[in-house]
Design a protein around this motif. Structure first.
Motif, mmCIF file in Angstrom:
data_model
loop_
_atom_site.group_PDB
_atom_site.id
_atom_site.type_symbol
_atom_site.label_atom_id
_atom_site.label_comp_id
_atom_site.label_asym_id
_atom_site.label_seq_id
_atom_site.Cartn_x
_atom_site.Cartn_y
_atom_site.Cartn_z
ATOM 1 N N ALA A 46 5.378 22.397 31.741
ATOM 2 C CA ALA A 46 5.603 23.551 32.626
ATOM 3 C C ALA A 46 6.165 23.087 33.975
ATOM 4 O O ALA A 46 7.072 23.728 34.536
ATOM 5 C CB ALA A 46 4.295 24.309 32.840
ATOM 6 N N THR A 47 5.676 21.959 34.467
ATOM 7 C CA THR A 47 6.194 21.415 35.730
ATOM 8 C C THR A 47 7.641 20.963 35.545
ATOM 9 O O THR A 47 8.509 21.230 36.392
ATOM 10 C CB THR A 47 5.333 20.209 36.196
ATOM 11 N N GLN A 48 7.915 20.313 34.406
ATOM 12 C CA GLN A 48 9.287 19.868 34.128
ATOM 13 C C GLN A 48 10.246 21.054 34.127
ATOM 14 O O GLN A 48 11.362 20.966 34.632
ATOM 15 C CB GLN A 48 9.364 19.135 32.782
ATOM 16 N N SER A 49 9.822 22.176 33.533
ATOM 17 C CA SER A 49 10.699 23.355 33.475
ATOM 18 C C SER A 49 10.956 23.899 34.874
ATOM 19 O O SER A 49 12.088 24.291 35.188
ATOM 20 C CB SER A 49 10.069 24.472 32.634
ATOM 21 N N SER A 50 9.913 23.925 35.717
ATOM 22 C CA SER A 50 10.129 24.402 37.093
ATOM 23 C C SER A 50 11.066 23.466 37.839
ATOM 24 O O SER A 50 11.948 23.916 38.584
ATOM 25 C CB SER A 50 8.812 24.453 37.873
ATOM 26 N N LEU A 51 10.883 22.144 37.644
ATOM 27 C CA LEU A 51 11.751 21.181 38.332
ATOM 28 C C LEU A 51 13.208 21.375 37.896
ATOM 29 O O LEU A 51 14.136 21.307 38.711
ATOM 30 C CB LEU A 51 11.285 19.746 38.050
ATOM 31 N N ILE B 142 14.548 24.502 39.703
ATOM 32 C CA ILE B 142 14.792 24.215 41.131
ATOM 33 C C ILE B 142 16.084 23.398 41.272
ATOM 34 O O ILE B 142 16.923 23.663 42.135
ATOM 35 C CB ILE B 142 13.594 23.440 41.738
ATOM 36 N N GLY B 143 16.263 22.415 40.394
ATOM 37 C CA GLY B 143 17.459 21.562 40.432
ATOM 38 C C GLY B 143 18.735 22.355 40.193
ATOM 39 O O GLY B 143 19.758 22.121 40.853
ATOM 40 N N GLN B 144 18.685 23.315 39.266
ATOM 41 C CA GLN B 144 19.884 24.116 38.985
ATOM 42 C C GLN B 144 20.247 24.978 40.204
ATOM 43 O O GLN B 144 21.409 25.036 40.600
ATOM 44 C CB GLN B 144 19.646 25.002 37.746
ATOM 45 N N ASP B 145 19.242 25.614 40.808
ATOM 46 C CA ASP B 145 19.510 26.463 41.989
ATOM 47 C C ASP B 145 20.068 25.634 43.145
ATOM 48 O O ASP B 145 21.093 25.982 43.739
ATOM 49 C CB ASP B 145 18.206 27.113 42.507
ATOM 50 N N LEU B 146 19.376 24.547 43.451
ATOM 51 C CA LEU B 146 19.800 23.750 44.608
ATOM 52 C C LEU B 146 21.103 23.014 44.338
ATOM 53 O O LEU B 146 21.939 22.860 45.228
ATOM 54 C CB LEU B 146 18.704 22.754 45.006
ATOM 55 N N ALA C 3 15.143 28.812 45.310
ATOM 56 C CA ALA C 3 14.620 27.459 45.057
ATOM 57 C C ALA C 3 13.360 27.208 45.879
ATOM 58 O O ALA C 3 12.386 26.632 45.380
ATOM 59 C CB ALA C 3 15.692 26.417 45.390
ATOM 60 N N LYS C 4 13.379 27.646 47.123
ATOM 61 C CA LYS C 4 12.211 27.392 47.988
ATOM 62 C C LYS C 4 10.973 28.142 47.480
ATOM 63 O O LYS C 4 9.852 27.628 47.567
ATOM 64 C CB LYS C 4 12.541 27.755 49.445
ATOM 65 N N GLU C 5 11.181 29.324 46.945
ATOM 66 C CA GLU C 5 10.029 30.056 46.377
ATOM 67 C C GLU C 5 9.441 29.275 45.200
ATOM 68 O O GLU C 5 8.230 29.165 45.043
ATOM 69 C CB GLU C 5 10.462 31.458 45.931
ATOM 70 N N LYS C 6 10.320 28.725 44.383
ATOM 71 C CA LYS C 6 9.850 27.944 43.217
ATOM 72 C C LYS C 6 9.150 26.661 43.672
ATOM 73 O O LYS C 6 8.168 26.228 43.067
ATOM 74 C CB LYS C 6 11.018 27.627 42.285
ATOM 75 N N ILE C 7 9.675 26.025 44.725
ATOM 76 C CA ILE C 7 9.039 24.796 45.242
ATOM 77 C C ILE C 7 7.639 25.127 45.770
ATOM 78 O O ILE C 7 6.667 24.413 45.486
ATOM 79 C CB ILE C 7 9.908 24.155 46.366
ATOM 80 N N THR C 8 7.536 26.229 46.506
ATOM 81 C CA THR C 8 6.234 26.614 47.068
ATOM 82 C C THR C 8 5.238 26.939 45.960
ATOM 83 O O THR C 8 4.056 26.587 46.050
ATOM 84 C CB THR C 8 6.412 27.840 48.003
ATOM 85 N N ALA C 9 5.723 27.584 44.893
ATOM 86 C CA ALA C 9 4.819 27.910 43.780
ATOM 87 C C ALA C 9 4.318 26.632 43.104
ATOM 88 O O ALA C 9 3.157 26.543 42.691
ATOM 89 C CB ALA C 9 5.541 28.799 42.771
ATOM 90 N N LEU C 10 5.195 25.621 43.025
ATOM 91 C CA LEU C 10 4.835 24.386 42.328
ATOM 92 C C LEU C 10 3.974 23.459 43.191
ATOM 93 O O LEU C 10 3.029 22.835 42.700
ATOM 94 C CB LEU C 10 6.142 23.675 41.926
ATOM 95 N N PHE C 11 4.336 23.361 44.461
ATOM 96 C CA PHE C 11 3.623 22.451 45.375
ATOM 97 C C PHE C 11 3.169 23.236 46.612
ATOM 98 O O PHE C 11 3.787 23.127 47.683
ATOM 99 C CB PHE C 11 4.550 21.314 45.823
ATOM 100 N N PRO C 12 2.081 24.018 46.498
ATOM 101 C CA PRO C 12 1.707 24.928 47.588
ATOM 102 C C PRO C 12 1.470 24.239 48.934
ATOM 103 O O PRO C 12 1.746 24.836 49.961
ATOM 104 C CB PRO C 12 0.417 25.582 47.077
ATOM 105 N N SER C 13 1.005 22.989 48.932
ATOM 106 C CA SER C 13 0.689 22.408 50.236
ATOM 107 C C SER C 13 1.581 21.213 50.573
ATOM 108 O O SER C 13 1.187 20.298 51.280
ATOM 109 C CB SER C 13 -0.781 21.976 50.252
ATOM 110 N N HIS C 14 2.807 21.230 50.050
ATOM 111 C CA HIS C 14 3.684 20.068 50.255
ATOM 112 C C HIS C 14 5.002 20.549 50.867
ATOM 113 O O HIS C 14 5.776 21.226 50.203
ATOM 114 C CB HIS C 14 3.927 19.405 48.891
ATOM 115 N N THR C 15 5.250 20.203 52.129
ATOM 116 C CA THR C 15 6.459 20.734 52.777
ATOM 117 C C THR C 15 7.708 19.845 52.711
ATOM 118 O O THR C 15 8.811 20.365 52.860
ATOM 119 C CB THR C 15 6.192 21.071 54.262
ATOM 120 N N PRO C 16 7.601 18.520 52.468
ATOM 121 C CA PRO C 16 8.834 17.718 52.511
ATOM 122 C C PRO C 16 9.944 18.215 51.571
ATOM 123 O O PRO C 16 11.126 18.164 51.928
ATOM 124 C CB PRO C 16 8.361 16.310 52.102
ATOM 125 N N LEU C 17 9.570 18.731 50.402
ATOM 126 C CA LEU C 17 10.615 19.209 49.485
ATOM 127 C C LEU C 17 11.294 20.476 50.007
ATOM 128 O O LEU C 17 12.471 20.718 49.714
ATOM 129 C CB LEU C 17 10.038 19.457 48.086
#
Ligand code: IPE
Ligand code: IPE
Ligand code: MG
Ligand code: MG
Ligand code: MG
Length: 285
Positions: free
Chosen positions: A192-197, A200-204, A259-273
Motif C-alpha cells: 500500500a505504501t509502494q502504491s502511494s509512493l 506521488i512520483g507520477q504527480d510530482l 501530491a502534497k495531500e498524498k505525502i501528508t496522508a502517508l507521512f503525517p508527521s514528516h515535513t522534509p518531503l
C-alpha cells in the motif's frame, strides 16, 4: 537545507565511478559528476529516512538512479535528439568529446547503474532484484525510453493534451517515480505504501516536466544552466504550447497540491518531503 545529504550523494557518486585514465571513464565522470540538482537520489534518501531505513542501504540505489538520469541527459542532448550544446552550466558531453564517445559514455552509465544495483551493500538479494526490476520498468521501453520516442515523434505531428501528458509521464515522471519507489523498496515498505509512493512520483514527476517546459521559455541559459528555447526550435508539443504559460503553471500547482495531500496522508508527521515537493515545482533552474 539538504546540504549533508547532497554531500553524501556527491561523495558516493565520486567513489562509485572508476578513476582510470581512460576516455570513456573521463567522459562518464564529466556527465555524472557535473553540477546537477541530484533531485532523484535526494528523493530516495528522504523517503528512506521517512520510513526509518538506514541511509547506508539507500545510498547506492539512489546513486544508480542519478547514473540513469545522467545517461538520459547525455543521449537527450545528442544531435540526433534535442541537439543541445549546454547542460549544467557547461558544454554538453558531445561538445567536449567525440559524439561516439558521448554515446558510449551514456551506454556505460546505464550499464554501470545496474552493476552497482546488483551488488549494492546492506541489502538482501530480494531487494536488489526488486530495485533492478523497478528501474528497468521505469527507465525502459514502457517508461523513459518509450516517452523519449514519442517525444521525438511529436516534433512532426500535432498531438492532444492527453498524448502530451502520456509523453511527460513516461519520459520524466517515471524515473522520478522510481526514486520514490526505491525509498520504499530499500525500507521494505508494504504494497500500500509502494502504491502511494508511485502515485506521488507520477504527480510530482509530471509537474516537474511541466515546469521544465515553462523554464525552457521563461529562463535564460545563464540562469537555467542549459540551452533554452530548445522546445520551440524543435516544434515540440509542450504544456505551455497547449495551455499557455499561465495554464501550464496552474497545472503544475494543481499536481503539487495533490501530491502534497498524498505525502501528508502517508507521512503525517514528516515535513522534509513536503519541502522537497515544493522545491521540485517552485524552482528556477
Ligand atoms: C532535467 O532534469 C531533465 C528533465 C527530466 C526535466 P533535472 O532538472 O533534474 O536536471 P539536473 O540533474 O538538475 O541537471
Ligand atoms: C528530458 O526532457 C527527458 C529525458 C531526458 C528523459 P527534455 O528534453 O525537456 O529535458 P531538457 O530540457 O533537455 O533537460
Ligand atoms: Mg528531450
Ligand atoms: Mg532536451
Ligand atoms: Mg526541457
Amino acid at each position: 537545507m539538504w546540504e549533508a545529504k547532497l554531500d553524501q550523494i556527491n561523495h558516493h557518486l565520486e567513489a562509485l565511478l572508476p578513476q582510470e585514465e581512460d576516455i570513456l571513464i573521463e567522459a562518464a565522470r564529466y556527465a555524472l559528476l557535473g553540477p546537477g540538482k541530484r533531485m532523484r537520489p535526494l528523493i530516495t534518501l528522504l523517503v528512506a529516512e521517512a520510513l526509518e531505513c538506514p541511509l547506508q542501504s539507500a545510498l547506492t540505489p539512489a546513486c544508480a538512479l542519478e547514473m540513469i538520469h545522467a545517461y538520459s541527459m547525455v543521449h537527450d542532448d545528442l544531435p540526433c535528439m534535442d541537439d543541445d550544446d549546454f547542460r549544467r552550466g557547461r558544454p554538453t558531453l558531445h561538445k567536449v568529446y567525440p559524439e561516439a564517445i558521448a554515446l558510449l559514455a551514456g551506454d556505460f552509465l546505464l550499464t554501470y547503474a545496474f552493476e552497482k544495483l546488483a551488488t549494492a551493500p546492506h541489502l538482501t538479494v530480494e531487494k536488489r532484484l526488486q530495485l533492478s526490476q523497478t528501474l528497468a520498468a521505469r527507465a525502459g521501453g514502457r517508461g523513459m525510453i518509450g516517452g523519449q520516442v514519442k517525444d521525438l515523434q511529436s516534433e512532426t505531428k500535432t498531438i492532444s493534451l492527453q498524448e502530451l501528458q502520456e509523453i511527460h509521464l513516461r519520459k520524466t515522471a517515471d524515473l522520478l517515480t522510481a526514486a520514490f519507489e526505491f525509498g520504499g523498496i530499500v525500507s521494505g515498505a508494504p504494497q500500500a505504501t509502494q502504491s502511494s509512493l508511485y502515485s506521488i512520483g507520477q504527480d510530482l514527476g509530471l509537474a516537474f516536466q511541466v515546469i521544465d517546459d515553462v523554464l525552457d521559455i521563461t529562463s535564460s541559459q545563464a540562469k537555467h544552466g542549459k540551452s533554452t528555447s530548445s522546445d520551440e526550435a524543435h516544434h515540440k508539443s509542450t504544456y505551455p504550447s497547449h495551455l499557455g504559460l499561465e495554464g501550464a503553471k496552474k497545472k503544475a500547482s494543481t499536481l503539487l497540491k495533490a501530491a502534497k495531500e498524498k505525502i501528508t496522508a502517508l507521512f503525517p508527521s514528516h515535513t522534509p518531503l513536503l519541502t522537497l515537493a515544493d522545491a521540485l515545482v517552485n524552482r528556477h533552474q
